[in-house]
Design a protein around this motif. Sequence first.
Motif, PDB file in Angstrom:
ATOM      1  N   GLY A 179       0.814  -1.207   0.000  1.00 21.58           N
ATOM      2  CA  GLY A 179       0.000   0.000   0.000  1.00 21.58           C
ATOM      3  C   GLY A 179       0.846   1.254   0.000  1.00 21.58           C
ATOM      4  O   GLY A 179       2.045   1.216  -0.278  1.00 21.58           O
ATOM      5  N   GLN A 180       0.204   2.376   0.323  1.00 22.76           N
ATOM      6  CA  GLN A 180       0.871   3.680   0.353  1.00 22.76           C
ATOM      7  C   GLN A 180       0.696   4.329   1.722  1.00 22.76           C
ATOM      8  O   GLN A 180      -0.373   4.235   2.337  1.00 22.76           O
ATOM      9  N   LEU A 181       1.751   5.004   2.165  1.00 29.96           N
ATOM     10  CA  LEU A 181       1.709   5.790   3.395  1.00 29.96           C
ATOM     11  C   LEU A 181       1.690   7.265   3.024  1.00 29.96           C
ATOM     12  O   LEU A 181       2.595   7.748   2.341  1.00 29.96           O
ATOM     13  N   LEU A 182       0.665   7.973   3.463  1.00 27.39           N
ATOM     14  CA  LEU A 182       0.531   9.403   3.193  1.00 27.39           C
ATOM     15  C   LEU A 182       0.645  10.183   4.493  1.00 27.39           C
ATOM     16  O   LEU A 182       0.291   9.682   5.564  1.00 27.39           O
ATOM     17  N   THR A 183       1.127  11.415   4.396  1.00 30.90           N
ATOM     18  CA  THR A 183       1.244  12.285   5.562  1.00 30.90           C
ATOM     19  C   THR A 183       0.410  13.537   5.339  1.00 30.90           C
ATOM     20  O   THR A 183       0.562  14.223   4.340  1.00 30.90           O
ATOM     21  N   VAL A 184      -0.501  13.812   6.294  1.00 35.26           N
ATOM     22  CA  VAL A 184      -1.300  15.031   6.264  1.00 35.26           C
ATOM     23  C   VAL A 184      -1.111  15.738   7.605  1.00 35.26           C
ATOM     24  O   VAL A 184      -0.561  15.169   8.550  1.00 35.26           O
ATOM     25  N   SER A 185      -1.565  16.965   7.704  1.00 32.53           N
ATOM     26  CA  SER A 185      -1.494  17.681   8.983  1.00 32.53           C
ATOM     27  C   SER A 185      -2.374  16.952  10.005  1.00 32.53           C
ATOM     28  O   SER A 185      -3.522  16.619   9.698  1.00 32.53           O
ATOM     29  N   PRO A 186      -1.848  16.689  11.219  1.00 30.87           N
ATOM     30  CA  PRO A 186      -2.615  15.919  12.213  1.00 30.87           C
ATOM     31  C   PRO A 186      -3.990  16.515  12.535  1.00 30.87           C
ATOM     32  O   PRO A 186      -4.917  15.773  12.871  1.00 30.87           O
ATOM     33  N   TYR A 187      -4.143  17.838  12.411  1.00 25.13           N
ATOM     34  CA  TYR A 187      -5.442  18.436  12.761  1.00 25.13           C
ATOM     35  C   TYR A 187      -6.531  18.042  11.773  1.00 25.13           C
ATOM     36  O   TYR A 187      -7.724  18.216  12.069  1.00 25.13           O
ATOM     37  N   LEU A 188      -6.149  17.500  10.613  1.00 24.37           N
ATOM     38  CA  LEU A 188      -7.144  17.084   9.629  1.00 24.37           C
ATOM     39  C   LEU A 188      -7.758  15.724   9.959  1.00 24.37           C
ATOM     40  O   LEU A 188      -8.745  15.324   9.336  1.00 24.37           O
ATOM     41  N   VAL A 189      -7.169  14.999  10.927  1.00 18.65           N
ATOM     42  CA  VAL A 189      -7.702  13.691  11.331  1.00 18.65           C
ATOM     43  C   VAL A 189      -8.216  13.812  12.762  1.00 18.65           C
ATOM     44  O   VAL A 189      -7.438  13.909  13.702  1.00 18.65           O
ATOM     45  N   LYS A 190      -9.532  13.817  12.912  1.00 14.67           N
ATOM     46  CA  LYS A 190     -10.123  13.934  14.246  1.00 14.67           C
ATOM     47  C   LYS A 190     -10.234  12.550  14.890  1.00 14.67           C
ATOM     48  O   LYS A 190     -10.379  11.539  14.203  1.00 14.67           O
ATOM     49  N   ARG A 191     -10.169  12.521  16.209  1.00 16.22           N
ATOM     50  CA  ARG A 191     -10.316  11.259  16.932  1.00 16.22           C
ATOM     51  C   ARG A 191     -11.764  10.787  16.840  1.00 16.22           C
ATOM     52  O   ARG A 191     -12.687  11.515  17.188  1.00 16.22           O
ATOM     53  N   ARG A 192     -11.937   9.557  16.391  1.00 17.63           N
ATOM     54  CA  ARG A 192     -13.271   8.981  16.237  1.00 17.63           C
ATOM     55  C   ARG A 192     -13.292   7.571  16.815  1.00 17.63           C
ATOM     56  O   ARG A 192     -12.245   7.017  17.178  1.00 17.63           O
ATOM     57  N   LYS A 193     -14.486   6.975  16.873  1.00 21.74           N
ATOM     58  CA  LYS A 193     -14.610   5.627  17.410  1.00 21.74           C
ATOM     59  C   LYS A 193     -13.941   4.612  16.491  1.00 21.74           C
ATOM     60  O   LYS A 193     -13.436   3.592  16.943  1.00 21.74           O
ATOM     61  N   GLN A 194     -13.955   4.878  15.194  1.00 18.24           N
ATOM     62  CA  GLN A 194     -13.418   3.926  14.221  1.00 18.24           C
ATOM     63  C   GLN A 194     -12.384   4.610  13.334  1.00 18.24           C
ATOM     64  O   GLN A 194     -12.681   5.609  12.684  1.00 18.24           O
ATOM     65  N   HIS A 195     -11.164   4.055  13.324  1.00 18.45           N
ATOM     66  CA  HIS A 195     -10.106   4.567  12.448  1.00 18.45           C
ATOM     67  C   HIS A 195      -9.683   3.535  11.408  1.00 18.45           C
ATOM     68  O   HIS A 195      -8.887   3.847  10.523  1.00 18.45           O
ATOM     69  N   PHE A 196     -10.218   2.304  11.524  1.00 21.39           N
ATOM     70  CA  PHE A 196      -9.947   1.255  10.551  1.00 21.39           C
ATOM     71  C   PHE A 196     -11.159   1.111   9.641  1.00 21.39           C
ATOM     72  O   PHE A 196     -12.292   0.956  10.119  1.00 21.39           O
ATOM     73  N   HIS A 197     -10.927   1.149   8.348  1.00 25.55           N
ATOM     74  CA  HIS A 197     -12.037   1.062   7.399  1.00 25.55           C
ATOM     75  C   HIS A 197     -11.693   0.075   6.286  1.00 25.55           C
ATOM     76  O   HIS A 197     -10.630   0.166   5.675  1.00 25.55           O
ATOM     77  N   HIS A 198     -12.616  -0.853   6.051  1.00 27.03           N
ATOM     78  CA  HIS A 198     -12.485  -1.774   4.922  1.00 27.03           C
ATOM     79  C   HIS A 198     -13.407  -1.272   3.816  1.00 27.03           C
ATOM     80  O   HIS A 198     -14.633  -1.315   3.949  1.00 27.03           O
ATOM     81  N   LEU A 199     -12.825  -0.773   2.734  1.00 21.36           N
ATOM     82  CA  LEU A 199     -13.598  -0.274   1.607  1.00 21.36           C
ATOM     83  C   LEU A 199     -13.827  -1.444   0.661  1.00 21.36           C
ATOM     84  O   LEU A 199     -13.059  -1.696  -0.273  1.00 21.36           O
ATOM     85  N   GLU A 200     -14.906  -2.171   0.950  1.00 19.01           N
ATOM     86  CA  GLU A 200     -15.153  -3.453   0.291  1.00 19.01           C
ATOM     87  C   GLU A 200     -15.277  -3.326  -1.221  1.00 19.01           C
ATOM     88  O   GLU A 200     -14.802  -4.177  -1.971  1.00 19.01           O
ATOM     89  N   GLN A 201     -15.927  -2.242  -1.676  1.00 18.94           N
ATOM     90  CA  GLN A 201     -16.151  -2.098  -3.117  1.00 18.94           C
ATOM     91  C   GLN A 201     -14.849  -1.896  -3.891  1.00 18.94           C
ATOM     92  O   GLN A 201     -14.796  -2.120  -5.100  1.00 18.94           O
ATOM     93  N   TYR A 202     -13.792  -1.462  -3.189  1.00 21.12           N
ATOM     94  CA  TYR A 202     -12.507  -1.237  -3.848  1.00 21.12           C
ATOM     95  C   TYR A 202     -11.449  -2.269  -3.443  1.00 21.12           C
ATOM     96  O   TYR A 202     -10.326  -2.239  -3.948  1.00 21.12           O
ATOM     97  N   GLY A 203     -11.782  -3.140  -2.493  1.00 19.65           N
ATOM     98  CA  GLY A 203     -10.845  -4.173  -2.066  1.00 19.65           C
ATOM     99  C   GLY A 203      -9.637  -3.639  -1.330  1.00 19.65           C
ATOM    100  O   GLY A 203      -8.547  -4.226  -1.407  1.00 19.65           O
ATOM    101  N   ILE A 204      -9.804  -2.516  -0.604  1.00 21.47           N
ATOM    102  CA  ILE A 204      -8.659  -1.906   0.089  1.00 21.47           C
ATOM    103  C   ILE A 204      -9.003  -1.596   1.543  1.00 21.47           C
ATOM    104  O   ILE A 204     -10.180  -1.546   1.919  1.00 21.47           O
ATOM    105  N   ASP A 205      -7.969  -1.413   2.341  1.00 17.16           N
ATOM    106  CA  ASP A 205      -8.095  -0.987   3.735  1.00 17.16           C
ATOM    107  C   ASP A 205      -7.607   0.444   3.862  1.00 17.16           C
ATOM    108  O   ASP A 205      -6.629   0.842   3.211  1.00 17.16           O
TER     109      ASP A 205
END
Length: 315
Positions: A179-205
Motif C-alpha cells: 500500500g501507500q503511506l501518506l502524511t497530512v497535517s494531524p489536525y485534519l484527522v479527528k479522533r473517532r470511534k473507528q479509524h480502521f475502514h475496509h472499503l469493500e467495493q474497492y478491495g482496500i483498507d
Amino acid sequence: MRGLQISLNHTQNIRLQKARETLESLSSKANSDASVIVADTIPLNYEDGVLKGHGTLDLNGEVVATICGVVERVNKLIYVRALRARYKPEVGDIVVGRVTEVAPKRWRLDINYSQYAVLMLSSMNLPDGIQRRRTAVDELNMRSIFEENDVICAEVRGFQHDGLHLQARSQKYGKLERGQLLTVSPYLVKRRKQHFHHLEQYGIDLILGCNGFIWIGEHVDSTEDMMIEDQVSKAEQERVYTPLNTRQNICRTANAIRVLSSLGFIMTVEVIMETVSLSISQNVDVHEMLGSEFFVLTAEKEVERRRHTSSKKRG
C-alpha cells in the motif's frame, strides 16, 4: 485552503474563490467549531458553568481567544485547537508509524511526534499467536517481525520514563504491506470511534492515524487464526501480487486524500469516498486528479455536501 500550490486559470480561480467564501459562510452559520484568531471573542451557548480551556482567556466578562485555531467544545469545556500544531498523543490513539531502529527488546518508530515512539517486544503479539513470556530467542528474532523502514499500525499506550510507548496486542495492529503511506497535517484527522475502514467495493483498507499518517493498502483479513499459520502458507502469500485494479484503487484513494489535504478539509471516510466517487463519475483518470480542475470540482462538491448536511439539520 491556504498553501494551495496549483495553477488555476481565471475561471477556475473565480470558482474556487466562490466555493471558499461559501464554505466559510456555512461554517460560521451552522458550525459551532468556528475559526478564531488572537483577541476574537468566542460566542457562548451556556450562560454559566463554562469551563475555559487551552487558548482562551476571561477578559471583561468575555471569553477571548489567545491563539489562532478552531473553537472546540466538550460539554461545557471550551478551548481553542491550534491548526498547525504538532501531533499531541493521547492514550488510546490509533497511530501509523515507520520503524527507525531495532534496539534491545524494542523498536523505535517515527509517528510524526517530537520524539520517537517505543514499541516494546513485550507489548505486541508474537507471530505464533501464543501468549507467553518473551525469551532471548524472541529478542534475537526481532528483525523477522519488524525491521527498519517497515510501516506499522499500533495504539498509544502512554508515557513512561523513557518516552512515549505504543502497544500492538490486537490482531488489527502490526505490519502494513502492499500500500501507500501518506502524511497530512494531524489536525485534519479527528479522533473517532473507528479509524480502521475496509472499503469493500474497492478491495482496500484505509487507516486514518490520529498522528496524520494515513495508510491505504490491499485488504487483509484480520481474523484470529491469521497469526497461527504454517510457513508454507506464508510463503504462498508472499508470492501473491496485488491485482492491477486494486493498485489503481489504492492510487485513486491516495490522490483523493492529497487533494482534500491541500484544500484543508477534515479527513473522514465519507468525504474521502465521495471524492473518489466524484473522480469516477467525472471520468477523471488517476493522474488527472491532481490537476487544477479536479481541485475546483472537489471544493464545489464539499459546498454541496455541507449545504445538504445543513438543510438536514434544519429539517
